[in-house]
Scaffold this motif. Structure first.
Motif, PDB file in Angstrom:
ATOM      1  N   GLN A 159      -1.028  -6.374   1.050  1.00 18.78           N
ATOM      2  CA  GLN A 159      -0.179  -6.747   1.227  1.00 18.78           C
ATOM      3  C   GLN A 159       1.284  -6.312   0.014  1.00 18.78           C
ATOM      4  O   GLN A 159       2.791  -6.246   0.433  1.00 18.78           O
ATOM      5  CB  GLN A 159      -0.436  -8.352   1.764  1.00 18.78           C
ATOM      6  N   ARG A 160      -0.187  -6.836  -1.217  1.00 19.07           N
ATOM      7  CA  ARG A 160       0.832  -6.639  -1.857  1.00 19.07           C
ATOM      8  C   ARG A 160       1.433  -4.777  -2.003  1.00 19.07           C
ATOM      9  O   ARG A 160       2.732  -4.782  -2.598  1.00 19.07           O
ATOM     10  CB  ARG A 160      -0.133  -6.586  -3.936  1.00 19.07           C
ATOM     11  N   GLU A 203       2.005  -2.737   0.487  1.00 18.25           N
ATOM     12  CA  GLU A 203       3.370  -3.086   1.044  1.00 18.25           C
ATOM     13  C   GLU A 203       4.661  -4.086   0.793  1.00 18.25           C
ATOM     14  O   GLU A 203       6.246  -2.839   0.573  1.00 18.25           O
ATOM     15  CB  GLU A 203       2.893  -3.482   2.456  1.00 18.25           C
ATOM     16  N   GLN A 204       4.890  -4.781  -0.066  1.00 16.07           N
ATOM     17  CA  GLN A 204       6.057  -4.998  -0.915  1.00 16.07           C
ATOM     18  C   GLN A 204       6.890  -4.299  -1.527  1.00 16.07           C
ATOM     19  O   GLN A 204       8.266  -4.239  -1.764  1.00 16.07           O
ATOM     20  CB  GLN A 204       5.559  -6.420  -1.497  1.00 16.07           C
TER      21      GLN A 204
END
Length: 406
Positions: A361-362, A364-365
């Motif tokens: 998730q990190r 992707e951000q």
């Protein structure tokens, strides 16, 4: 001045290894006589022949002691003992040095340096590259009945050394704490321990030009894809299963991302299997030291991952310095000095170890925020120029050796 160096593993820039001491010895040998007592472990692993095996002016005594990351506990212990015995013997045969520089890991290399220093009545400097025996103990690699003996050896070596160099501020804090312990029968002045960062070779980092990176991207057929890089040992301590899980999770949501795993080690079969089932994962052969910087600059972000063990938060991984040196920000997974460093200098991010979902998730951000990545990379490059230059580090180490000899 004659300096005897006890280091079990010697590498040069043709090897897939950090080669810290190659750079340091090259600087020191310009003005001092240097005798290196080592092994031939890495000599057969040279990937190119662009650099002499030894820096000019360095004399070498080398034992044929094999070593591999895949070795078990008993075989590793035998390799450590074989080198220690060889180093003591050769240390007593060479011309008497003015100072001895003992480099661990393993701890037995420093023990050999201390033994020769005592018998030849010369001072010695202890360079701590990893906290031994804490590291193998936390990794479950050492039987419990040996712990007390190993900790006793460690503390006696700290006491006997005239100066102690560690590769990270957290290691320095650990050593100084031992020196201050009231109940420690081998107490010592904690001020003799100081930090000497692993650092990086800025001259080699400059080889990562726009043309070199563009050629690499074309060679790999990457097109406009984003690149995430893990470069280093696939060891038990590096939390490779978490990275593989994160890569597969990210591939499901971000098809324009490629993960490059560059290196070798214990978890190589795991990565190879993942690459066969997931096209976003690629296994890359180890690269020589002088070529690795172009791979770091190719990446949008690089990973510095370890298991969630306190001792691993103290380490000083080469990939951390090499990535920042070419302006590629890093993600670190340990709550130690590297976390504090990237937050202070805004050159990377922290994701807790063992959490593949948080990591994917990190990433992707971050990949959706190119301006943030660019700013972090620029900050990292600036701090690398200021703090990571191995030529400056070599000059500081030389000063410690000269002062210790006096």
């Amino acid at each position: 001045m004659h300096i005897a160096v006890f280091s079990q593993y010697h590498t040069n820039p043709d090897c897939p290894a950090t080669s810290r001491h190659y750079s340091l010895l090259a600087h020191i040998a310009r003005t001092h006589r240097v005798t290196l007592i080592t092994t031939r472990t890495w000599e057969a692993q040279r990937l190119t022949q662009q650099y002499p095996w030894l820096p000019e002016g360095v004399e070498m005594r080398a034992a044929d002691v094999p070593y591999q990351n895949r070795m078990g506990v008993v075989r590793r212990g035998l390799a450590f003992a074989q080198y220690a015995a060889y180093a003591v013997r050769e240390g007593l045969r060479i011309d008497k040095p003015d100072v001895i520089w003992g480099i661990s890991t393993p701890l037995t290399a420093a023990w050999a340096a201390a033994r020769v220093a005592r018998w030849r009545r010369v001072p010695w400097v202890f360079e701590v590259q990893d906290l031994w025996p804490t590291f193998p103990i936390e990794m479950g690699a050492v039987p419990s009945f040996t712990w007390q003996t190993l900790y006793k050896m460690e503390r006696k070596l700290y006491q006997q050394a005239k100066a102690i160099l560690t590769l990270s501020p957290d290691m320095t804090d650990y050593v100084q704490l031992i020196g201050r312990m009231a109940k420690n029968p081998w107490h010592f002045n904690p001020e003799k321990a100081q930090t000497s960062l692993n650092g990086t070779d800025l001259g080699l980092a400059a080889l990562a030009t726009d043309a070199a990176v563009a050629g690499l991207r074309q060679e790999l057929g990457l097109g406009e894809q984003h690149v995430i890089l893990y470069a280093g040992t696939f060891g038990r301590a590096n939390d490779i299963p978490t990275l593989v899980q994160a890569a597969e999770q990210l591939a499901a949501t971000s098809p324009g991302v490629v993960w490059l795993f560059m290196g070798h080690g214990f978890d190589e079969p795991l990565i190879r299997a993942a690459a066969e089932r997931c096209s976003a994962i690629r296994l890359v052969a180890p690269q020589p030291r002088h070529a690795v910087f172009s791979w770091f600059r190719l990446a949008d972000v690089s990973l510095v991952s370890f298991l969630d063990l306190p001792v691993l938060g103290t380490n000083s991984p080469a990939k951390f310095y090499d990535s920042l040196a070419v302006g590629t920000p890093v993600i670190v997974t340990n709550d130690g000095w590297t976390k504090s460093f990237v937050e202070q200098h805004v050159c990377g991010w922290y994701v807790p170890a063992g959490n593949p979902t948080a990591l994917s998730q990190r990433l992707e951000q971050l990949l959706a925020a190119p301006a943030m990545l660019r700013e972090a990379g620029e900050n990292g490059h600036a701090v690398a120029i200021e703090q990571f230059d191995r030529m400056r580090i070599a000059a500081a180490v030389q000063t410690v050796l000269e002062q210790t000899a006096r």
